[in-house]
Enzyme design. Sequence first.
Site, PDB file in Angstrom:
ATOM      1  N   GLY A 139      -7.607  17.689  43.358  1.00  0.00           N
ATOM      2  CA  GLY A 139      -8.183  17.131  44.570  1.00  0.00           C
ATOM      3  C   GLY A 139      -7.534  15.802  44.886  1.00  0.00           C
ATOM      4  O   GLY A 139      -6.716  15.301  44.124  1.00  0.00           O
ATOM      5  N   ARG A 169      -9.978   9.729  44.269  1.00  0.00           N
ATOM      6  CA  ARG A 169     -11.396   9.363  44.338  1.00  0.00           C
ATOM      7  C   ARG A 169     -12.284  10.506  44.818  1.00  0.00           C
ATOM      8  O   ARG A 169     -13.316  10.293  45.432  1.00  0.00           O
ATOM      9  CB  ARG A 169     -11.609   8.130  45.239  1.00  0.00           C
ATOM     10  CG  ARG A 169     -10.735   6.932  44.941  1.00  0.00           C
ATOM     11  CD  ARG A 169     -10.803   6.400  43.553  1.00  0.00           C
ATOM     12  NE  ARG A 169     -12.106   5.834  43.249  1.00  0.00           N
ATOM     13  CZ  ARG A 169     -12.561   5.647  42.034  1.00  0.00           C
ATOM     14  NH1 ARG A 169     -11.837   6.005  41.002  1.00  0.00           N
ATOM     15  NH2 ARG A 169     -13.719   5.120  41.821  1.00  0.00           N
ATOM     16  N   SER A 170     -11.893  11.719  44.481  1.00  0.00           N
ATOM     17  CA  SER A 170     -12.657  12.892  44.916  1.00  0.00           C
ATOM     18  C   SER A 170     -13.715  13.327  43.916  1.00  0.00           C
ATOM     19  O   SER A 170     -14.513  14.207  44.210  1.00  0.00           O
ATOM     20  CB  SER A 170     -11.701  14.058  45.182  1.00  0.00           C
ATOM     21  OG  SER A 170     -11.010  14.408  43.997  1.00  0.00           O
ATOM     22  N   LYS A 215     -12.816  14.132  40.555  1.00  0.00           N
ATOM     23  CA  LYS A 215     -12.192  15.005  39.563  1.00  0.00           C
ATOM     24  C   LYS A 215     -12.526  14.590  38.136  1.00  0.00           C
ATOM     25  O   LYS A 215     -12.985  15.404  37.334  1.00  0.00           O
ATOM     26  CB  LYS A 215     -10.659  15.003  39.724  1.00  0.00           C
ATOM     27  CG  LYS A 215     -10.145  15.465  41.047  1.00  0.00           C
ATOM     28  CD  LYS A 215      -8.629  15.388  41.120  1.00  0.00           C
ATOM     29  CE  LYS A 215      -8.065  14.017  40.918  1.00  0.00           C
ATOM     30  NZ  LYS A 215      -8.260  13.075  42.016  1.00  0.00           N
ATOM     31  N   SER A 216     -12.269  13.331  37.812  1.00  0.00           N
ATOM     32  CA  SER A 216     -12.488  12.861  36.441  1.00  0.00           C
ATOM     33  C   SER A 216     -13.959  12.910  36.066  1.00  0.00           C
ATOM     34  O   SER A 216     -14.309  13.307  34.952  1.00  0.00           O
ATOM     35  CB  SER A 216     -11.949  11.437  36.276  1.00  0.00           C
ATOM     36  OG  SER A 216     -10.549  11.427  36.435  1.00  0.00           O
ATOM     37  N   ALA A 229      -5.007  10.700  27.493  1.00  0.00           N
ATOM     38  CA  ALA A 229      -4.481   9.856  28.565  1.00  0.00           C
ATOM     39  C   ALA A 229      -2.967  10.026  28.611  1.00  0.00           C
ATOM     40  O   ALA A 229      -2.283   9.792  27.612  1.00  0.00           O
ATOM     41  CB  ALA A 229      -4.850   8.399  28.310  1.00  0.00           C
ATOM     42  N   SER A 243      -0.108   2.731  28.717  1.00  0.00           N
ATOM     43  CA  SER A 243      -0.857   1.504  28.978  1.00  0.00           C
ATOM     44  C   SER A 243       0.093   0.360  29.309  1.00  0.00           C
ATOM     45  O   SER A 243       1.123   0.197  28.673  1.00  0.00           O
ATOM     46  CB  SER A 243      -1.695   1.125  27.759  1.00  0.00           C
ATOM     47  OG  SER A 243      -2.663   2.105  27.529  1.00  0.00           O
ATOM     48  N   HIS A 273     -13.234   4.459  33.282  1.00  0.00           N
ATOM     49  CA  HIS A 273     -13.243   5.854  32.819  1.00  0.00           C
ATOM     50  C   HIS A 273     -13.748   5.962  31.375  1.00  0.00           C
ATOM     51  O   HIS A 273     -14.492   6.887  31.042  1.00  0.00           O
ATOM     52  CB  HIS A 273     -11.855   6.476  32.941  1.00  0.00           C
ATOM     53  CG  HIS A 273     -11.483   6.896  34.320  1.00  0.00           C
ATOM     54  ND1 HIS A 273     -12.210   7.817  35.037  1.00  0.00           N
ATOM     55  CD2 HIS A 273     -10.459   6.525  35.127  1.00  0.00           C
ATOM     56  CE1 HIS A 273     -11.660   7.998  36.216  1.00  0.00           C
ATOM     57  NE2 HIS A 273     -10.591   7.218  36.302  1.00  0.00           N
ATOM     58  N   GLU A 331      -3.643   8.592  23.497  1.00  0.00           N
ATOM     59  CA  GLU A 331      -2.592   8.324  24.471  1.00  0.00           C
ATOM     60  C   GLU A 331      -1.421   9.234  24.127  1.00  0.00           C
ATOM     61  O   GLU A 331      -0.842   9.141  23.052  1.00  0.00           O
ATOM     62  CB  GLU A 331      -2.183   6.859  24.450  1.00  0.00           C
ATOM     63  CG  GLU A 331      -3.256   5.961  25.028  1.00  0.00           C
ATOM     64  CD  GLU A 331      -2.778   4.548  25.279  1.00  0.00           C
ATOM     65  OE1 GLU A 331      -1.557   4.299  25.272  1.00  0.00           O
ATOM     66  OE2 GLU A 331      -3.642   3.691  25.505  1.00  0.00           O
TER      67      GLU A 331
END
Length: 172
Positions: free
Chosen positions: A9, A12-13, A15-16, A34, A38, A52, A64
């Site tokens: 998507g 800011r939809s 998803k996460s 991730a 970083s 998150h 990571e």
Amino acid sequence: MAELIFLTGPTRSGKSRRAVEIAQAWGDGVVFVATYRSDANDAEMVERIGRHRAERGTAWRTLEAPADIVQSLAGLWPKPSGALIDSMTLWLADRLDQDDGNLIAAWDRQLDGLCAAPHPVIVVGDEVGWGPVPMDRELRRFRDLAGMLGQRTASRASEAWLMVAGCGVRLK
């Protein structure tokens, strides 16, 4: 064969957030993968990562794995109850210096390993091609590759969801 869920998507939809909701059903042994390297100099991204992490809680491990996701997961002990990979698009962005064919083949190898995992997997991706055609050649290339990797992921997934305004639309 592992259950593979693909959530895609726009920015800011939700998803996460939705990926976390799904993965919480897999217990405390979930690992958050991730794919972003970083960078302490990027204050906005550091804040985003912190937000998150707070959504996931402290029970989850964070791994990571900006390079080989499957190899990184295979080395974990204890084995995870599930994996949430956020995101396919950041994985791609980190490799744009590679040839398109190599990128697609590398993602296909990741998908092979994720589909063979002994636990369920969620892959989060971004729909970046909904706006005007970018004027910059490299941005068009990124948009096109993100779309191709998204199609490949959805075709291998047992479930695919489009997230828009916090609402999920099941694609398959």
